[in-house]
Write an enzyme that holds these catalytic residues in place. Sequence first.
Site, PDB file in Angstrom:
ATOM      1  N   ASN A 149       2.128   0.375   1.000  1.00 33.66           N
ATOM      2  CA  ASN A 149       1.536  -0.872   0.497  1.00 33.66           C
ATOM      3  C   ASN A 149       0.124  -0.540   0.003  1.00 33.66           C
ATOM      4  O   ASN A 149      -0.799  -0.398   0.796  1.00 33.66           O
ATOM      5  CB  ASN A 149       1.493  -1.898   1.639  1.00 33.66           C
ATOM      6  CG  ASN A 149       0.793  -3.182   1.225  1.00 33.66           C
ATOM      7  OD1 ASN A 149       0.539  -3.409   0.038  1.00 33.66           O
ATOM      8  ND2 ASN A 149       0.483  -4.024   2.200  1.00 33.66           N
ATOM      9  N   TRP A 150       0.019  -0.421  -1.318  1.00 32.21           N
ATOM     10  CA  TRP A 150      -1.289  -0.036  -1.887  1.00 32.21           C
ATOM     11  C   TRP A 150      -2.266  -1.214  -1.926  1.00 32.21           C
ATOM     12  O   TRP A 150      -3.424  -1.037  -2.275  1.00 32.21           O
ATOM     13  CB  TRP A 150      -1.116   0.519  -3.300  1.00 32.21           C
ATOM     14  CG  TRP A 150      -0.399   1.842  -3.345  1.00 32.21           C
ATOM     15  CD1 TRP A 150       0.023   2.576  -2.270  1.00 32.21           C
ATOM     16  CD2 TRP A 150      -0.019   2.596  -4.502  1.00 32.21           C
ATOM     17  NE1 TRP A 150       0.641   3.728  -2.697  1.00 32.21           N
ATOM     18  CE2 TRP A 150       0.634   3.771  -4.058  1.00 32.21           C
ATOM     19  CE3 TRP A 150      -0.154   2.390  -5.879  1.00 32.21           C
ATOM     20  CZ2 TRP A 150       1.135   4.735  -4.933  1.00 32.21           C
ATOM     21  CZ3 TRP A 150       0.350   3.343  -6.762  1.00 32.21           C
ATOM     22  CH2 TRP A 150       0.979   4.504  -6.283  1.00 32.21           C
ATOM     23  N   LYS A 151      -1.783  -2.402  -1.614  1.00 33.79           N
ATOM     24  CA  LYS A 151      -2.611  -3.619  -1.645  1.00 33.79           C
ATOM     25  C   LYS A 151      -3.325  -3.738  -3.009  1.00 33.79           C
ATOM     26  O   LYS A 151      -2.774  -3.301  -4.007  1.00 33.79           O
ATOM     27  CB  LYS A 151      -3.603  -3.632  -0.486  1.00 33.79           C
ATOM     28  CG  LYS A 151      -2.936  -3.306   0.857  1.00 33.79           C
ATOM     29  CD  LYS A 151      -3.802  -3.627   2.023  1.00 33.79           C
ATOM     30  CE  LYS A 151      -3.163  -3.094   3.295  1.00 33.79           C
ATOM     31  NZ  LYS A 151      -3.721  -3.674   4.496  1.00 33.79           N
ATOM     32  N   HIS A 200       3.445 -10.774   4.448  1.00 33.83           N
ATOM     33  CA  HIS A 200       2.417  -9.850   4.954  1.00 33.83           C
ATOM     34  C   HIS A 200       1.295 -10.665   5.605  1.00 33.83           C
ATOM     35  O   HIS A 200       0.971 -11.768   5.136  1.00 33.83           O
ATOM     36  CB  HIS A 200       1.870  -9.011   3.798  1.00 33.83           C
ATOM     37  CG  HIS A 200       0.986  -7.894   4.270  1.00 33.83           C
ATOM     38  ND1 HIS A 200      -0.332  -8.102   4.588  1.00 33.83           N
ATOM     39  CD2 HIS A 200       1.251  -6.590   4.514  1.00 33.83           C
ATOM     40  CE1 HIS A 200      -0.857  -6.954   5.000  1.00 33.83           C
ATOM     41  NE2 HIS A 200       0.083  -6.016   4.968  1.00 33.83           N
ATOM     42  N   GLU A 228      -1.781 -10.489   5.452  1.00 34.77           N
ATOM     43  CA  GLU A 228      -2.874 -10.887   4.547  1.00 34.77           C
ATOM     44  C   GLU A 228      -2.464 -12.109   3.716  1.00 34.77           C
ATOM     45  O   GLU A 228      -3.300 -12.941   3.372  1.00 34.77           O
ATOM     46  CB  GLU A 228      -3.290  -9.693   3.670  1.00 34.77           C
ATOM     47  CG  GLU A 228      -4.092  -8.691   4.489  1.00 34.77           C
ATOM     48  CD  GLU A 228      -3.965  -7.248   4.057  1.00 34.77           C
ATOM     49  OE1 GLU A 228      -3.553  -6.974   2.919  1.00 34.77           O
ATOM     50  OE2 GLU A 228      -4.278  -6.371   4.889  1.00 34.77           O
ATOM     51  N   GLU A 259       4.266  -5.889  12.224  1.00 31.03           N
ATOM     52  CA  GLU A 259       2.888  -5.504  11.925  1.00 31.03           C
ATOM     53  C   GLU A 259       1.920  -6.362  12.747  1.00 31.03           C
ATOM     54  O   GLU A 259       1.557  -7.473  12.312  1.00 31.03           O
ATOM     55  CB  GLU A 259       2.595  -5.706  10.445  1.00 31.03           C
ATOM     56  CG  GLU A 259       3.431  -4.833   9.532  1.00 31.03           C
ATOM     57  CD  GLU A 259       2.686  -4.485   8.250  1.00 31.03           C
ATOM     58  OE1 GLU A 259       2.638  -3.300   7.914  1.00 31.03           O
ATOM     59  OE2 GLU A 259       2.128  -5.389   7.608  1.00 31.03           O
ATOM     60  N   GLY A 275      -5.247  -2.242   9.239  1.00 30.17           N
ATOM     61  CA  GLY A 275      -6.510  -1.872   8.599  1.00 30.17           C
ATOM     62  C   GLY A 275      -7.675  -1.752   9.572  1.00 30.17           C
ATOM     63  O   GLY A 275      -8.826  -1.691   9.155  1.00 30.17           O
ATOM     64  N   SER A 321      -2.217   0.745  10.925  1.00 30.91           N
ATOM     65  CA  SER A 321      -3.019   1.955  11.153  1.00 30.91           C
ATOM     66  C   SER A 321      -2.178   3.208  11.434  1.00 30.91           C
ATOM     67  O   SER A 321      -2.566   4.055  12.236  1.00 30.91           O
ATOM     68  CB  SER A 321      -4.027   1.719  12.280  1.00 30.91           C
ATOM     69  OG  SER A 321      -4.926   0.682  11.913  1.00 30.91           O
TER      70      SER A 321
HETATM   71  C1  PEP Z   1      -0.350  -2.974   5.852  1.00 28.24           C
HETATM   72  O1  PEP Z   1      -1.189  -3.495   5.125  1.00 28.24           O
HETATM   73  O2  PEP Z   1       0.834  -3.324   5.788  1.00 28.24           O
HETATM   74  C2  PEP Z   1      -0.795  -1.965   6.805  1.00 28.24           C
HETATM   75  C3  PEP Z   1       0.047  -1.577   7.722  1.00 28.24           C
HETATM   76  O3  PEP Z   1      -2.086  -1.515   6.645  1.00 28.24           O
HETATM   77  P1  PEP Z   1      -2.763  -0.285   7.439  1.00 28.24           P
HETATM   78  O4  PEP Z   1      -1.768   0.857   7.455  1.00 28.24           O
HETATM   79  O5  PEP Z   1      -3.988   0.029   6.637  1.00 28.24           O
HETATM   80  O6  PEP Z   1      -3.062  -0.766   8.812  1.00 28.24           O
END
Ligand code: PEP
Length: 259
Positions: free
Chosen positions: A9-11, A95, A97, A167, A173, A213
Amino acid sequence: MKKYIVAANWKMNNDVRPSVDFAVSLSKNLLKLKQTEVILCPPFTSLFHISEILKVTSLKLGGQNMYFEKSGAFTGEISGSMLKSSGCQYVILGHSERRHIFNESDEMIQKKMTAALEIGLKPILCLGEKLEERQSGATHNVLERQFKSAFSVVSGDRLESCVIAYEPVWAIGTGVVATPEQASEAHQFIRELLKKQYGSEKAELMTILYGGSVKPSNAKTLIEAKDIDGFLVGGASLIEQDFIGISEIVERHLIAKET
Ligand code: PEP
């Protein structure tokens, strides 16, 4: 056979040119993976260009979000059909976010599940509790509420088109990763919810990813934990060596399981 997946997931990172260059390089470096499915989820603006690159590889493409309506006066939104015609097979839905910054409700995510499946996209449905919910012992309630809402519109014959990503919001993050025990416990709980709704056989075939993470340094112990079938990777998916490293750890785990 259950599919193991590593999704990037490059966001909201990488303009078109760097996205394309990154996808070219990743696809060359991930050619040797035979068992692990790798999905790239770049920003919308890069999807079509990257789909042209991925055509000759085994890597798959996903959108990071979509709207549930088919078309119309919804300024700034993207439909499932637009994602499909840009080369996507997958779409990330729910997600954290989207849930917490853009206030997407369970109801809205449910509509997106229906719309994605109707157009032939495979949803990667994200579920997860906030820190205060974990601390107050509400983790299972939150997961159950999010799961039941999203999957109330998924019939048994469409289940194999879905992927779940657990998640925990406090791990996304933040650099704070769930322990393999915490992640595995949540995954087993989700697997039980699947069993209750769809029966054991179908539930056992579902891919449940962990996200939060993930890095090469913690991926091995996580993938070895029960019911963790791959990863949804944010930050580390933007660092080539880290994303390749995580994907190779999953692949090695699968090869070791076979022998
Ligand atoms: C994500 O945004 O789905 C995610 C898992 O981010 P990160 O790996 O940076 O925690």
